[in-house]
Design a protein around this motif. Structure first.
Motif, PDB file in Angstrom:
ATOM      1  N   ASP A 184      17.889 -18.989  -4.097  1.00 13.34           N
ATOM      2  CA  ASP A 184      18.685 -17.785  -3.873  1.00 13.34           C
ATOM      3  C   ASP A 184      18.858 -17.084  -5.212  1.00 13.34           C
ATOM      4  N   GLY A 187      19.577 -13.875   1.531  1.00 17.58           N
ATOM      5  CA  GLY A 187      20.135 -15.194   1.278  1.00 17.58           C
ATOM      6  C   GLY A 187      21.555 -15.097   0.769  1.00 17.58           C
ATOM      7  N   LEU A 247      16.650 -14.694  -0.782  1.00 16.12           N
ATOM      8  CA  LEU A 247      16.028 -16.015  -0.785  1.00 16.12           C
ATOM      9  C   LEU A 247      14.567 -15.768  -1.167  1.00 16.12           C
TER      10      LEU A 247
END
Length: 197
Positions: A150, A176, A190
């Motif tokens: 992340d 994310g 992400l």
């Protein structure tokens, strides 16, 4: 990323990554993408042989096999993303899997109000060494996952993510981190990074 169904269904967020030379940075939710490079003058460089655009991305270890569509830069300067979270976008102003250098960027929404939670939610389960296959023009390029992380959207290194030169890589990106209801999107991206086998 799975912060509860209500948060996931409320949308992947209002900003997607944006490109660094055509706009400045493309990615799911709050990242500005590079703009397309200017066409070379014919007398300077011979026309390169066209490289096929990616058509599908498959990750057997987590049960993903999704269509890929070419995308550009949205009006807000971010990477355009397909509305349906079950479709992945390929940043067409950057490298394709058949190119000799640079980073192929694929991105998609984690979820949406219209479609609900999408299949990219499974990316969180990826582990180092997992195989990602990208199909284009009848051939398949295989990549191995090097990392899944992340990254705060404000700290995303867009120049590295959308690199047009250097080592061949694949970056697969979605939303994310925690969902920010006030900000209207997820705080992070992400990012799955992989190298060709």
């Amino acid at each position: 990323m799975i912060v509860g169904l209500l948060l996931l269904v409320s949308g992947c967020g209002s900003s997607a990554p944006t490109a660094t030379e055509p706009p400045a940075n493309p990615l799911p939710s709050a990242t500005v993408v590079p703009e397309p490079e200017p066409e070379p003058e014919p007398e300077q460089t011979p026309a390169p042989k066209p490289v096929p655009a990616p058509e599908r991305v498959a990750i057997a270890s987590i049960g993903l096999d999704l269509p890929v569509r070419a995308v550009g830069v949205a009006a807000d300067g971010q990477m355009e993303l397909p509305k349906d979270p079950a479709v992945v976008g390929w940043y067409k102003f950057g490298p394709a899997p058949g190119d000799r250098e640079g980073s192929v960027v694929l991105g998609g929404h984690l979820d949406s109000r219209e479609y609900g939670v999408g299949p990219l939610v499974k990316l969180r389960k990826l582990r180092q060494g997992a195989v990602i296959e990208v199909r284009a023009g009848g051939s398949t390029t295989t990549y191995r996952v090097e990392g899944v992380r992340d990254v705060d959207k404000r700290e995303l290194a867009v120049g590295d993510l959308f690199a047009r030169t250097g080592a061949r890589r694949l970056h697969l990106v979605t939303c994310g981190g925690p969902y920010d209801a006030k900000g209207g999107g997820y705080r992070d991206n992400l990012v799955v990074s992989a190298s060709p086998q």
